[in-house]
Every structure is written in C-alpha cells, then in structure tokens.
Design an enzyme around this catalytic site. Sequence first.
Site, mmCIF file in Angstrom:
data_model
loop_
_atom_site.group_PDB
_atom_site.id
_atom_site.type_symbol
_atom_site.label_atom_id
_atom_site.label_comp_id
_atom_site.label_asym_id
_atom_site.label_seq_id
_atom_site.Cartn_x
_atom_site.Cartn_y
_atom_site.Cartn_z
ATOM 1 N N GLY A 72 0.821 -1.207 0.000
ATOM 2 C CA GLY A 72 0.000 0.000 0.000
ATOM 3 C C GLY A 72 0.857 1.261 0.000
ATOM 4 O O GLY A 72 0.550 2.233 -0.700
ATOM 5 N N CYS A 326 1.612 1.885 13.200
ATOM 6 C CA CYS A 326 2.779 2.599 12.671
ATOM 7 C C CYS A 326 3.278 3.641 13.641
ATOM 8 O O CYS A 326 4.430 4.028 13.590
ATOM 9 C CB CYS A 326 2.416 3.276 11.352
HETATM 10 C C1 LIG Z 1 -1.781 -0.123 6.122
HETATM 11 C C2 LIG Z 1 -1.991 1.177 5.441
HETATM 12 C C3 LIG Z 1 -1.102 1.653 4.456
HETATM 13 C C4 LIG Z 1 0.174 0.935 4.119
HETATM 14 O O1 LIG Z 1 -0.015 -0.277 3.486
HETATM 15 P P1 LIG Z 1 1.216 -1.328 3.463
HETATM 16 O O2 LIG Z 1 0.794 -2.386 2.520
HETATM 17 O O3 LIG Z 1 1.357 -1.821 4.860
HETATM 18 O O4 LIG Z 1 2.416 -0.566 2.995
HETATM 19 C C5 LIG Z 1 -1.391 2.840 3.819
HETATM 20 N N1 LIG Z 1 -2.502 3.541 4.132
HETATM 21 C C6 LIG Z 1 -3.374 3.126 5.062
HETATM 22 C C7 LIG Z 1 -4.598 3.925 5.323
HETATM 23 C C8 LIG Z 1 -3.147 1.938 5.749
HETATM 24 O O5 LIG Z 1 -4.019 1.539 6.682
#
Ligand SMILES: *Cc1c(COP(=O)(O)O)cnc(C)c1O
Length: 382
Positions: A72, A326
Amino acid sequence: MQKIRYFDHAATTAVKEDVLKEMLPYFSLNYGNASSIYSLGRHNKKSIEEARQRVAKAINANTKEIYFTGCGSESDNLAIKGTVYANKEKGNHIITTKIEHPAILNTCKTLERQGYKITYLNVNEKGFINLKELEQSITKETILISVMFANNEIGTIQPIKEIGLIAKNHNIYFHTDAVQAVGNVKIDVKEMNIDLLSMSAHKFYGPKGVGALYVREGIEFERIQDGGHQEKNKRAGTENVPGIVGLGKAIELIYKNFDEYNNKLITLRDYYFSQIENRIKDVKINGDKENRLPGNANVSFKGVDAQELLLYLDAKGICASAGSACTSGSSSPSHVLVAIGLDEDLAGSSLRVTFGIDNTKDDVDFLVESLVEIVEKLRKSN
Ligand SMILES: *Cc1c(COP(=O)(O)O)cnc(C)c1O
C-alpha cells in the site's frame, strides 16, 4: 497455550485458507518468470491478468487501469510522485489532509523538500474534512488532491464522491488511499469520480507485500523505480505472482460475501460500544458513529495510559492497538487524534480495536470484561 483474541485487523489480517490455497502452486510448481515466453512463464502472465480482472471488477475499473505494486505504501508513493512528476508543467500544488497515513504524509514531506507546495486540510471533531475549505484551497497551481477514503485510526469515511466531483470540476486529479476501505466499503471508481486509488492485500485477508494502484485511463504518470518493463513500464521488478494471485482471490472473496461480513462487523462493533459506554465511565468514542468503518472502534479511557493498557491486555492474550501500529512504539500522541481536537492526555489514553472475520460475541465479551477490570485497576493506581 493461552487463547489469542485478535482485534487489530486494521494493522493486518491473516491470509484466508482459500486465498492461500490458490497462491501455493505459484511458489514452487508454477515458478516461471511471468515475462518469459515459454509456457511455464506464459501461464503465470495469464494468472496475473486474471487477478487484474478481479481487482478491476471489484472497484468497477477497467482491467488495464490496474497496476500491481509491492504494498500500500508503494501504491501511495507511485500515485502521488508519479502524477506530480509527470504533470510538472501544470503546477506544483498538492492538497491532502492532516490525518493521512505516513505513506502519504511523508511522501508529501519529501515533495515539499523538492519545492512542491502542500496544503494539509483540517478535519472536524469527527474526522471529516470541510468541502468548502477544500474548494478554497484550490489554486491555479493545484495538480492533485489526495484524501484518504477511510481513516486507519478512527475509521471515519470521507465524502469521497463529493471530493471527486470538486476535483473533476476544477480539472485536478483525485487520488484516494483506500487501503482501509477496500473490503469494508463498496467502491465504484467511476461513480465516485476517483482518478487514482491505492490498496493493499494484507488488509483484506490477502498476503503481505503486495498492493495495487488504480489509475484512470488517460492520466499521465511516471514510474518511480527504474528497471525492467513490467506492469506496462510503470513498476519495475519481477512480478510477485503468488502475491498477485492472492490479492486477486482475496478481493473477489471479500466482496462476494460483503453484506454478511459487513453486518457481522457492525454488530460486533456496536455491541462493543454499548457495553463500554454502559460499564465504564469517562469514556469517549472517537470518530463518527454513522460514516465509520464497520470494524473500527476507537475509545479514549480518561486517565488511563494506553501503552500500559495494551500490556495488560496482551497478558490476557488480547491484541489491540493504541493509535495506529505505525505510530505505536513512539511516545508522541497520534497526529489523527490531535487533529480531531484531543489533548495529549486523552490522545494517549485511546485504544483502537478493529474487528474481523473470525471474531465472535464471546471474544467481545472477554474483551469488555478485561477492559472493565484493567481500566479500574489502572485508574486506582494513578
Ligand atoms: C496499512 C496502510 C497503508 C500501508 O499499506 P502497506 O501495505 O502496509 O504498505 C497505507 N494507508 C493506510 C490507510 C493503511 O491503513
């Protein structure tokens, strides 16, 4: 062994059995490089295209508008940097919000150092942006609006269609970080005027390390990683075939059973809210009650240190989160809770519980009993 009760589905989810089953052959039997011309490779290219169709169908996009990425965060980086680098001549201003995920906020900070101008929109006490403030922030230089679909800490779902319409009327691209929304909200990129959308498989019972980005046809965007010509020359790197297959299966499954899943989460969440409000005093529910992710419950327990609370919950086998995964580990208060107006103490007393597919009413009862006991103990010891 102690039973684990998992209430942290916004941080990550377990891969579903049917998803894993579909992925497994691609690790060893069908290991060919999808860019190779022999059949061992060609077969995998076909599997990737099937996954692309599943993703496109889930959000009402066209197949060629879907690009697979490594997560993401990468989708967010590619969406923002990719479009602003490719559209430099049109302007240098980006509008986003104060409550975005670090994948957006830190991307914007990097761009600020490169000379881009960023507007960070405020949110109200429920976590909604103000559409008038958005419209007033638009300048001749604005090239991109990036507003998250649903917040990962407080679950607030933004008025995405209206934001998309404002962007469209001003000829500005609209990106949304939908990592929390995919699987939890019905999404139609055409109807909602969305130009770019990020998702991540591990948030909807798919594997970690694979994401996707939807980019509406006709939008200019640049690759941000140099290498081979994979993903129509937009994302270099040998395709993660098992991951991509898993993402495709996971998104198909979650929307196939959408109503049942959605109702289940809402029932658990609202039961939790009512129990907490009835049995523990001095609590504050953060976020909106209506436009909220079905599985998200964020509650401040006045006078309780959330980090301590998490340790006591862990001792009972309960997995939950203070703020987002995070930011936990750092002692500064959540930027989201500060943005909705909580003072530092109240922000530091907030517990995020996110329900998922395997949770039961019995799990919620155990969670509530544990909270009643631990919150009382921690308040007494203060
Ligand atoms: C978890 C998350 C991400 C990051 O996704 P990853 O696959 O862990 O890098 C970005 N934006 C939001 C809103 C998230 O909840």
